[in-house]
Scaffold this active site. Structure first.
Site, PDB file in Angstrom:
ATOM      1  N   ARG A 171      -0.011   6.108   2.180  1.00  0.00           N
ATOM      2  CA  ARG A 171      -1.254   5.368   1.986  1.00  0.00           C
ATOM      3  C   ARG A 171      -1.453   4.242   2.992  1.00  0.00           C
ATOM      4  O   ARG A 171      -2.541   4.057   3.513  1.00  0.00           O
ATOM      5  CB  ARG A 171      -1.275   4.807   0.566  1.00  0.00           C
ATOM      6  CG  ARG A 171      -1.355   5.920  -0.442  1.00  0.00           C
ATOM      7  CD  ARG A 171      -1.255   5.418  -1.851  1.00  0.00           C
ATOM      8  NE  ARG A 171      -1.501   6.543  -2.761  1.00  0.00           N
ATOM      9  CZ  ARG A 171      -1.396   6.471  -4.067  1.00  0.00           C
ATOM     10  NH1 ARG A 171      -1.051   5.338  -4.654  1.00  0.00           N
ATOM     11  NH2 ARG A 171      -1.641   7.524  -4.821  1.00  0.00           N
TER      12      ARG A 171
ATOM     13  N   GLU B 222       4.264  -1.938 -13.277  1.00  0.00           N
ATOM     14  CA  GLU B 222       3.688  -2.544 -12.079  1.00  0.00           C
ATOM     15  C   GLU B 222       3.929  -4.043 -12.044  1.00  0.00           C
ATOM     16  O   GLU B 222       3.916  -4.645 -10.975  1.00  0.00           O
ATOM     17  CB  GLU B 222       2.173  -2.241 -12.005  1.00  0.00           C
ATOM     18  CG  GLU B 222       1.541  -2.658 -10.674  1.00  0.00           C
ATOM     19  CD  GLU B 222       0.056  -2.328 -10.568  1.00  0.00           C
ATOM     20  OE1 GLU B 222      -0.457  -1.594 -11.439  1.00  0.00           O
ATOM     21  OE2 GLU B 222      -0.587  -2.808  -9.615  1.00  0.00           O
TER      22      GLU B 222
ATOM     23  N   LEU C 208       3.117   6.126 -12.138  1.00  0.00           N
ATOM     24  CA  LEU C 208       3.260   6.655 -13.491  1.00  0.00           C
ATOM     25  C   LEU C 208       4.731   6.885 -13.780  1.00  0.00           C
ATOM     26  O   LEU C 208       5.239   6.589 -14.854  1.00  0.00           O
ATOM     27  CB  LEU C 208       2.477   7.965 -13.626  1.00  0.00           C
ATOM     28  CG  LEU C 208       0.984   7.894 -13.301  1.00  0.00           C
ATOM     29  CD1 LEU C 208       0.325   9.235 -13.575  1.00  0.00           C
ATOM     30  CD2 LEU C 208       0.307   6.813 -14.108  1.00  0.00           C
TER      31      LEU C 208
ATOM     32  N   GLY D 269       0.237  -0.291 -21.564  1.00  0.00           N
ATOM     33  CA  GLY D 269       0.071   0.792 -20.597  1.00  0.00           C
ATOM     34  C   GLY D 269       1.276   1.715 -20.691  1.00  0.00           C
ATOM     35  O   GLY D 269       1.998   1.712 -21.685  1.00  0.00           O
ATOM     36  N   LEU D 270       1.495   2.494 -19.644  1.00  0.00           N
ATOM     37  CA  LEU D 270       2.610   3.438 -19.694  1.00  0.00           C
ATOM     38  C   LEU D 270       3.928   2.727 -19.980  1.00  0.00           C
ATOM     39  O   LEU D 270       4.703   3.166 -20.822  1.00  0.00           O
ATOM     40  CB  LEU D 270       2.697   4.202 -18.373  1.00  0.00           C
ATOM     41  CG  LEU D 270       1.598   5.235 -18.157  1.00  0.00           C
ATOM     42  CD1 LEU D 270       1.796   5.932 -16.825  1.00  0.00           C
ATOM     43  CD2 LEU D 270       1.585   6.257 -19.277  1.00  0.00           C
ATOM     44  N   ALA D 271       4.175   1.629 -19.285  1.00  0.00           N
ATOM     45  CA  ALA D 271       5.454   0.943 -19.461  1.00  0.00           C
ATOM     46  C   ALA D 271       5.540   0.291 -20.839  1.00  0.00           C
ATOM     47  O   ALA D 271       6.521   0.469 -21.569  1.00  0.00           O
ATOM     48  CB  ALA D 271       5.645  -0.097 -18.367  1.00  0.00           C
TER      49      ALA D 271
ATOM     50  N   HIS E  51      -5.412   1.514  -0.917  1.00  0.00           N
ATOM     51  CA  HIS E  51      -5.513   2.968  -1.043  1.00  0.00           C
ATOM     52  C   HIS E  51      -6.572   3.490  -0.089  1.00  0.00           C
ATOM     53  O   HIS E  51      -7.687   2.992  -0.061  1.00  0.00           O
ATOM     54  CB  HIS E  51      -5.870   3.326  -2.487  1.00  0.00           C
ATOM     55  CG  HIS E  51      -5.628   4.764  -2.809  1.00  0.00           C
ATOM     56  ND1 HIS E  51      -6.358   5.764  -2.239  1.00  0.00           N
ATOM     57  CD2 HIS E  51      -4.728   5.364  -3.622  1.00  0.00           C
ATOM     58  CE1 HIS E  51      -5.915   6.929  -2.705  1.00  0.00           C
ATOM     59  NE2 HIS E  51      -4.933   6.711  -3.550  1.00  0.00           N
TER      60      HIS E  51
ATOM     61  N   ARG F  12       3.986   1.920  -2.001  1.00  0.00           N
ATOM     62  CA  ARG F  12       4.325   2.887  -3.039  1.00  0.00           C
ATOM     63  C   ARG F  12       3.804   4.263  -2.652  1.00  0.00           C
ATOM     64  O   ARG F  12       2.701   4.389  -2.120  1.00  0.00           O
ATOM     65  CB  ARG F  12       3.694   2.462  -4.371  1.00  0.00           C
ATOM     66  CG  ARG F  12       3.988   3.431  -5.510  1.00  0.00           C
ATOM     67  CD  ARG F  12       3.468   2.915  -6.831  1.00  0.00           C
ATOM     68  NE  ARG F  12       2.006   2.815  -6.870  1.00  0.00           N
ATOM     69  CZ  ARG F  12       1.179   3.850  -6.989  1.00  0.00           C
ATOM     70  NH1 ARG F  12       1.651   5.074  -7.066  1.00  0.00           N
ATOM     71  NH2 ARG F  12      -0.130   3.660  -7.025  1.00  0.00           N
TER      72      ARG F  12
ATOM     73  N   SER G 233      -8.867  10.502  -5.876  1.00  0.00           N
ATOM     74  CA  SER G 233      -7.438  10.810  -5.902  1.00  0.00           C
ATOM     75  C   SER G 233      -6.890  11.215  -4.536  1.00  0.00           C
ATOM     76  O   SER G 233      -7.524  11.923  -3.767  1.00  0.00           O
ATOM     77  CB  SER G 233      -7.165  11.934  -6.881  1.00  0.00           C
ATOM     78  OG  SER G 233      -5.847  12.417  -6.698  1.00  0.00           O
TER      79      SER G 233
END
Lengths: 668, 239, 271
Positions: free
Chosen positions: A339, A455, A471, A44-46, A268, A465, A286
């Site tokens: 949230r 995460e 991200l 993933g991103l990380a 969420h 968060r 979103s």
């Protein structure tokens, strides 16, 4: 095993810690980097950003994903955007403000130094992403556009339509692909990590299953980095992808890593409500929609009942009979409260019998006011005098379509309802897990040589968060933190020869994996893995979801233990272990969710306060707001797992706040 | 020249060859049509015969004709090779449910349409070009090219065959014309619509005009009486 | 024993409003396991709710197969919200099903009728070999990206994000192409099994931006070379790819790739 929690936060003033530390930390010389192997699990991103950056630096990287391609990681589904303290809008943003918002948004349960570093490097992420070709939204002048997200009063969120996660992941994936083609990263698709190998107290390899052939394979390295995402799927229904799981991370816990704050789960507020019992996952709408959407329920229960039974529609409820409860309760932030606050408020409304879906579990997110506002403004700029209502609506719908078109389309595809004409129905759903593997300032776990990013670690978001920060954290960890901090460990390993995967520790770990697989595949049971997962999720959601209480948590723990026993007695896993077998993959993952779920419940029970995503019914103000206990619970709860039917051991890392004053979070 | 072999061996290079030859053949169609229209001149074949004379004696035309034959062969052979390659790329097992709703029929059947056109060209050439080139005219000194053509077009099956072939050509062009520009990377942005529209007009007008000629000759209708071209003289009305 | 029943209806009250239930005949390609050579197998599924997604319908089928101790149908899926590009199946002749701009996971059962026969096949292309049932190997796409589908910039080398202004329309066109999810539906839909739409989307995404223009020629050349080596067919501009693309990527990108490639071949210098 003795555990010592040392956060290794460098000394010095907060704003200079990272710069100073980075300039003085140990380095690995280029000729030595070539001799060092690093395993990165997850793309993933990380994971992808870490693997590609480590490859660029000259390390030998082996990268693993259970997907058929690194590009499928669930980071791809993030919609709204990524925060960065660029202050391009000149609205008073700064590194300190992003730091402060994140600490406050996390309800003062994260580590100051880590969060400040995150805010610092956030600016580099945007630059890096732009250079990689991420097509961020632009203004007419050609400069980067921003929008607002919940819990903050500045515009610092960068976005690429409603596909920001996709575009950032593709940027990282493409960087990773470049390193693969250059030979510095060796990519293993369709390989799932099933165990960590610890040799002489250091993480030295993994055992992975080749998902195509079922072969159990060993991989050795000087260090292991896991970036395997969150564990939201312990709730069965969540916005996570179907295959997101905790297994890689949980297996490191089984080998001695600590699970920190596992009860901190983000619910969420804006997801498409559940429609039936066959439901397999939930879809997020979103948070950016709350910029323009107004959340409401009918003021009285009769109207709500009529809507539920299909006798009335939303549009038939007159303005005066609607309760815009977020605007009423939190005038300062209105629909853009964080949230956790928005989710709880929706739950309160539905608990009061004001829900608007047949299930009773939904509130409205209404764009009529925004359509009218934008329509008038557009008519004005077009020079239309006294436009009629239809023209205004038409013009307004066009503006809304430009801003949120793809989200509206997605909503219509799933529900068959047109959100331009009738308000969207939304309800909270599990989305993100702030808790995760305990790491120090270097992102290193308590097992030397084992690092956790994104995460799957616990470090930056505290108990809640903020939107568009996941991200940011994933990419900060992978591009700009780990590549430096891993040198602290590896500089001590330059004399260590290549690790041989023939060591007895690898034999043992492989045997453990084979035993687990054999047990599941040979079990003479009758119930499907899915059915167990669903039941586990139900327990977690009912007792460890949006609100929790001691009594419920105690009985939940008992239920989980019993369900786990039933699972091992009666689960049926079809097919063979030596073949492509998604049911077996699922069984191994669900087995780990049982163990994790128990620790989550235990953590929620231990934390006698309400903070962020963790709301204990016993600890609330008379107005129903969360009641934190900084005196007794300003610590990270890091759990050491000791085995079935053993009590996990709690280790505490006290959180020291030197730069912010602990206040009651107020968005009123 | 390795860049050139790399290019021409690549998938795009192959297609560029097909598209360039295709566009060249389309241009030829226009020239050929201009000549053929003289069949419709009501002058007993004078215009057509003089055109025919120029076509068969001019050196430049002969050189261009060689290029034309090469283009036909290259277009056909490459087309067929690509077709075979594409069949293989699809794999051995076909879809059980076939659907045509996602694309035009012509675009999916270019090889088939092209083969029909190729057969037509072969018969067409055997019927006229072969006769003109290889001795038939010498054996029949009393006949002009015009006579041979008109005699041919008096046969019903030939006319039907020609009309059918032009329908195939029309469909082939309907996809091929814009496809060629797409392959050359031109069909984009503001040019897209323009190329599409020209393509549609071209692929209707040209085959239609080609088809009309044998039909009218068959029916003894020669509508173009107005002008004729006699080499060396200014244009004048022939009435 | 009511355990399985108990598991149902856990999260919601059973639906009271008039949700239609239908009966479907499923004709699904099975390959691997007991179906060595690959064949269609027919299944009948009752009580399909119109609110289900297509993949949830397959989940229900699989639960029933598992209850009978049979091997469930293997199919790939992950995010189930139309963005990860994992799901891949041909439904009634259409990759991702008959609805435009929709992935299989976003397709809902309300678009089917009681008594329908639904044929489900894997993506068919030589470059996408079948792994099992409906699962195919699309790693060829990864190798194409590795051949050049990136901008060569190392971490930390970037200048300020606002240093190069990019016109709003340019950024938007780049984003249109960048929306590709790499699912492979274009290849599955193409009678030639060509990957041009996929490749062209990446080439256009990067070549449109000033950052990516620098190595645009090299990129186009290398990606096309890899695409050819993977055994995809040659594009003949049929356009089925665009029609079936769940992200509605335009074939105009293919024209852009063609022109990039042509200019690379003739002016791109030596490799």
């Amino acid at each position: 095993m003795s555990v010592k929690l040392d956060s290794k936060v460098p000394a010095g003033p907060l704003a200079e810690k990272w710069t100073q530390y980075r300039s003085t930390m140990n380095l690995v010389a280029p000729n030595n980097k070539r001799r060092i192997d690093i395993i990165v699990v997850g793309t993933g991103l990380a994971g992808a950003s870490a693997a590609s950056t480590l490859g660029e630096l000259g390390y030998n990287v082996k990268c693993f994903t259970f997907h058929d391609s690194p590009r499928r990681a669930h980071s791809i589904a993030a919609q709204g955007g990524i925060n960065a303290a660029k202050n391009y809008q000149n609205d008073g943003d700064s590194v300190y403000r992003l730091f402060y918002d994140t600490i406050k948004g996390g309800d003062y349960r994260s580590r100051e130094s880590n969060v400040h570093r995150l805010a610092e490097v956030s600016r580099n992420i945007i630059d890096q992403a732009v250079a990689q070709g991420v097509p961020f939204a632009r203004e007419y002048g050609g400069l980067l556009a921003n929008r607002s997200f919940g819990g903050v009063q500045v515009s610092r969120t960068f976005y690429a339509r409603g596909q920001t996660g996709q575009q950032l992941l593709l940027g990282a994936y493409q960087s990773l692909s470049r390193q693969i083609s250059l030979g510095s990263v060796e990519m293993y698709n369709r390989h799932e990590m099933l165990d960590l190998v610890v040799v002489d107290g250091k993480a030295r390899g993994i055992i992975a299953r080749n998902l195509l052939t079922g072969a159990i394979e060993r991989f050795a390295a000087h260090a292991v980095v896991i970036a395997t995402g969150g564990y939201g799927n312990v709730f069965y229904l969540s916005t996570n992808a179907m295959n997101s799981n905790t297994s890689a991370a949980w297996r490191t816990v089984r080998r001695g890593a600590l699970m920190a704050n596992p009860c901190f789960t983000q619910i969420h507020p804006t997801c498409i409500p559940v429609s039936g019992d066959y439901q397999s996952k939930l879809t997020l709408m979103s948070e950016s929609l709350r910029n323009d959407g107004r959340v409401w329920v009918p003021k009285n229960q009769e109207d709500a009942k009529a809507i539920r039974e299909g006798r009335k529609t939303a549009n038939e409820i007159p303005e005066g009979e609607r309760d815009y409860y977020l605007e009423r309760r939190y005038p300062a932030f209105g629909n853009l409260v964080p949230r956790d606050v928005a989710s709880r408020a929706a739950k309160v409304a539905c608990d009061e019998g004001l829900g608007v879906a047949p299930t009773g579990l939904a509130v409205y997110l209404d764009f009529a006011a925004a359509i009218e506002r934008y329509g008038k403004s557009r008519a004005h700029s077009l020079g239309l005098e006294n436009p009629d209502k239809a023209t205004i609506t038409q013009l307004g719908e066009k503006v809304v379509e430009e801003k949120y078109g793809n989200l509206f389309e997605m909503y219509e595809k799933i529900t068959g309802e047109d959100p331009y004409k009738t308000p969207m129905k939304i309800y909270p759903a599990v989305h993100y897990t702030m808790g995760g593997i305990w790491v120090d300032y270097n992102l290193e776990t308590n097992i030397p040589g084992l690092f956790a990013l994104g995460e799957c670690n616990f470090s930056d978001h505290g108990a809640n968060r903020l939107g568009a920060s996941a991200l940011m954290q994933g990419l900060a960890d992978g591009y700009f933190v780990l590549p430096y901090t891993i040198g602290q460990f590896l500089s001590g390993e330059i004399r260590t020869p290549h690790i041989e995967p023939t060591l007895p520790e690898f034999d043992q770990a492989e045997k453990d994996v084979r035993d687990r697989i054999d047990q599941l595949i040979n079990n003479d049971g009758s119930q499907s893995v899915e059915s167990f997962h669903r039941r586990l999720g139900k327990i977690m959601w009912d007792y460890c979801g949006m609100s929790r209480n001691a009594e419920g948590l105690k009985s939940a723990r008992q239920m989980i233990v019993e369900l786990r026993k039933e699972f091992y007695k009666d689960v049926f896993v079809p097919g063979s272990a030596e073949d492509y077998n998604p049911e077996l993959e699922k069984a191994l993952r669900v087995a780990d969710f049982f163990e994790l779920g128990e620790v989550m419940v235990l953590d929620a029970l231990n934390r006698n306060e309400s903070c962020g995503g963790h709301f204990r019914e016993e600890y609330q103000t008379p107005e129903g707001e969360a009641l934190r206990d900084d005196e007794n619970y300003a610590y990270v709860a890091a759990w050491q797992y000791t085995g079935w039917d053993e009590e996990p051991v709690l280790h505490k890392e006290e959180l020291v706040f030197e730069n912010v004053e602990l206040k009651t979070r107020s968005y009123k | 020249m390795s860049w050139f072999s790399n290019f021409s061996n690549s998938s795009i290079g192959n297609k560029v060859l097909v598209s360039l030859t295709g566009l060249f053949l389309s241009l030829f169609l226009v020239v050929h049509l201009a000549g053929n229209l003289q069949l419709l001149v009501d002058d007993g074949g004078a215009a057509f015969n003089s055109y025919s004379e120029v076509m068969s004696s001019n050196l430049l035309i002969k050189i261009v004709a060689l290029g034309l034959y090469a283009a036909i062969i290259a277009h056909a052979v490459k087309g067929i090779l690509i077709y075979v390659k594409n069949r293989r790329a699809r794999g051995n097992i076909k879809y059980a449910v076939k659907t045509g709703s996602n694309s035009s029929w012509a675009s999916r059947n270019m090889a088939f349409l092209g083969s029909l056109i190729f057969i037509f060209i072969a018969i067409h050439m055997a019927q006229f070009w072969f006769k003109f080139k290889f001795g038939y005219m010498e054996n029949h000194p009393d006949l002009t090219h015009y006579d041979v053509v008109v005699t041919g077009f008096k046969q019903t099956w030939i006319v039907v065959f020609y009309v059918l072939a032009q329908i195939a050509l029309g469909y082939h062009l309907l996809h091929g014309f814009q496809s060629a520009f797409q392959t050359l990377g031109v069909r984009k942005g503001k040019y897209t619509k323009l190329i599409q529209n020209i393509g549609v007009v071209f692929s209707i007008i040209v085959p239609l005009a080609f088809a009309v000629i044998p039909v009218l000759v068959y029916m003894d209708v020669y509508p173009l009486g107005a002008f004729t071209v006699i080499p060396g003289q200014p244009l004048e009305a022939s009435h | 024993m009511g355990l399985c029943e108990k598991a149902e209806g856990l999260f919601t009250q059973p639906q009271k409003h008039n949700s239609k239930k239908m009966k479907l005949n499923l004709k699904i390609w099975r390959e691997g396991g007991q179906y060595k050579k690959g064949q269609f197998v027919n299944y009948q599924l009752d009580n399909v709710s119109e609110h289900m997604s297509f993949l949830e319908m397959l989940d229900v089928l699989n639960e029933q197969l598992i209850a009978k101790k049979e091997e469930p149908v293997s199919f790939e899926h992950d995010c189930r919200e139309g963005i990860c590009g994992t799901c891949d199946m041909v439904i009634n002749g259409h990759p991702h099903g008959p609805n435009a701009g929709t992935t299989a996971c976003q397709l809902h059962m309300r678009f089917f009728k009681d008594g329908d026969t639904v044929t489900i096949e894997p993506f068919r292309a030589k470059a996408f070999p079948v792994i099992k049932d409906l699962v195919v190997d699309r790693s060829a796409f990864d190798r194409i990206i590795q051949a050049g589908g990136y901008i060569s910039v190392n971490t930390g080398q970037a200048q300020d994000g606002n240093a190069i202004p990019i016109e709003k329309g340019t950024a938007s066109r780049s984003m249109d192409a960048a929306a590709c999810i790499g699912c492979g539906a274009c290849v599955a839909a193409c009678p030639n099994a060509s990957a041009m739409l996929f490749v062209s989307a990446k080439v256009t995404h990067l070549a449109t931006l000033p950052q990516g223009e620098v190595e645009a020629k090299r990129r186009a050349r290398n990606m096309v070379k890899q695409m050819d080596e993977e055994g995809f067919g040659f594009c003949s501009n049929i356009g089925a790819c665009e029609a079936e693309c769940p992200k509605e990527i335009s074939v105009e990108n293919i024209a852009i790739l063609n022109s990039e490639y042509l200019s690379a071949a003739f002016t791109g210098g030596k490799e």
